[in-house]
Motif scaffolding. Sequence first.
Motif, PDB file in Angstrom:
ATOM      1  N   TYR A  35       5.294  45.307 -46.176  1.00  0.00           N
ATOM      2  CA  TYR A  35       4.467  44.459 -47.258  1.00  0.00           C
ATOM      3  C   TYR A  35       3.273  44.807 -47.002  1.00  0.00           C
ATOM      4  O   TYR A  35       2.111  44.551 -47.705  1.00  0.00           O
ATOM      5  CB  TYR A  35       4.813  43.029 -46.938  1.00  0.00           C
ATOM      6  N   ILE A  37       0.363  44.129 -45.034  1.00  0.00           N
ATOM      7  CA  ILE A  37      -0.504  43.162 -44.940  1.00  0.00           C
ATOM      8  C   ILE A  37      -1.727  43.254 -43.965  1.00  0.00           C
ATOM      9  O   ILE A  37      -2.865  42.868 -44.260  1.00  0.00           O
ATOM     10  CB  ILE A  37       0.337  41.775 -44.970  1.00  0.00           C
ATOM     11  N   LYS A  75      -4.266  36.185 -42.479  1.00  0.00           N
ATOM     12  CA  LYS A  75      -4.377  36.695 -43.647  1.00  0.00           C
ATOM     13  C   LYS A  75      -5.416  35.793 -44.589  1.00  0.00           C
ATOM     14  O   LYS A  75      -6.028  36.016 -45.277  1.00  0.00           O
ATOM     15  CB  LYS A  75      -3.142  36.933 -44.202  1.00  0.00           C
ATOM     16  N   LEU A 174       3.537  37.408 -51.843  1.00  0.00           N
ATOM     17  CA  LEU A 174       3.820  38.936 -51.105  1.00  0.00           C
ATOM     18  C   LEU A 174       4.701  39.740 -51.770  1.00  0.00           C
ATOM     19  O   LEU A 174       4.359  40.995 -51.948  1.00  0.00           O
ATOM     20  CB  LEU A 174       4.485  38.787 -49.595  1.00  0.00           C
TER      21      LEU A 174
END
Length: 367
Positions: A35, A37, A75, A174
Amino acid sequence: MEADGTPRPEELPDPPRAGPAPEQEARRIEAVRRYDIPDTPPDGAFDRIAALAARLFDTPVATVTIIDADRVWFKAAYGLEGVTQTGRDPGLCTSAILTDEPLVIPDTLHDAAARANALVTGPMRVRFYAAAPITTHDGHRLGTVDVLDTRSRRIAPEQTAALTDLAALVMDQLELRLSALRMLRVERELVDVEHAARERAERDRAEIASYAALLSHPTADSRFCTLAPDPAHGFTITMTGGGHPSVFHLQPVRRDGPARAARVDLTGGMLIGVLPDVSIASRSSHGARFDETGLAAHLTHHAAANTALGAAAIIDDLTSLLATFPVGPADDVALLSLGAAPTTPGRTPAAASGTTRASTPLEEEGT
C-alpha cells in the motif's frame, strides 16, 4: 487492591504477547509495502477521519497509524502537531494489531503492557487508549485508528463499533489510493511503450530515407563493386538478402560429381516485411516461366560447359540470356558475380575477381 483502588501488580492482567509469529509478521509487512503509505505526505481524507474520531470520542488526540517493521507511522495525527512517527513499544498501537477486535484500555496505569509505553510514561501521560485495527481484505492488519486521552474513562459498545467503522473507512481510502497508483503505473508503462515505439519508428524512417537518398543518386545506375581480398590470409564473404533472389554457388565438374549450381539461402527478407512471400520470375524467349529453378538449371549448364568459371564469363552468359527474353527485363536488373581460385594445399587463394552489371527496364511505347 490498594487503598486508592489501584490493583496490585500481581492482580494486573497478563500483557498481550510480544508479537505475531515471524512468518505472519513478514506477510503483514509485505502488505504494508504493497500500500506504500509510510513516509508519504499528509492526506486530507485521513486527516478528516482522525478529526472525526476525536470529536466522536471527545478526546484531545486521535491518530491513523501504519505499523511498519520498526516504527509506528502517523498517517494522520489530530492533536499531535509535528509528530510523524514513534517506536514500536508494546502496549498501545503495537498491541492493537494483534487481534481483529478493537482494543480498549480504560486506564493505562492498570494495564501491565500499556503502562510501560513511552506515550504513557512520557510528557503526554496517556491514561485512556482505544483503537480498531485497519484490516485488509486478506486479513492483514496494517495499523490502527485510535483515540487517546490524558484521563481514564470508559466507552459504550456503540462507540467501539464506531471506531471499527472509522478503521473500515481508512481501509477503503487505502484501496482507492492503491487502485489509483496501479492505474498511474499502467499509464506510465503505456507512455514508455509508446515512446519507445515512436523512437523505433523514427529510426526506421530515417534508415529507409537514407537508402532512398542512395537510390536516387545520379550515379546509382553506374556504380560498381570492387572486391579486394587479402591473399595472404584468405577472405570471407558475408551476404544478406533484402528481397533479392537467392545466391547460387557454382561448382564445375569434379571427380566426385557433376557440375552443379547450389542455392545459398541468405538472411534477411523483403523490404521492411511488406511482401513476406513473393515470386520473382520472367519469361524466356520460348514463353516459359523463368524463375529460380530455371536460373539454377541454366547456371548448372554453364558450369558443366565451362572448365573455368570466371566471373566475367558468367555475367556475359546471363546478359546474353536476358537478351533472348521477348520484351526485355520488366524491372531493373543487377548482376553480381564473384569468383576465387580454389585453395591448394599449403597455399592461400591465388586470386579473386568480381564484376557487376546493371540495366534498367525498357521504356514502354509512347513514354
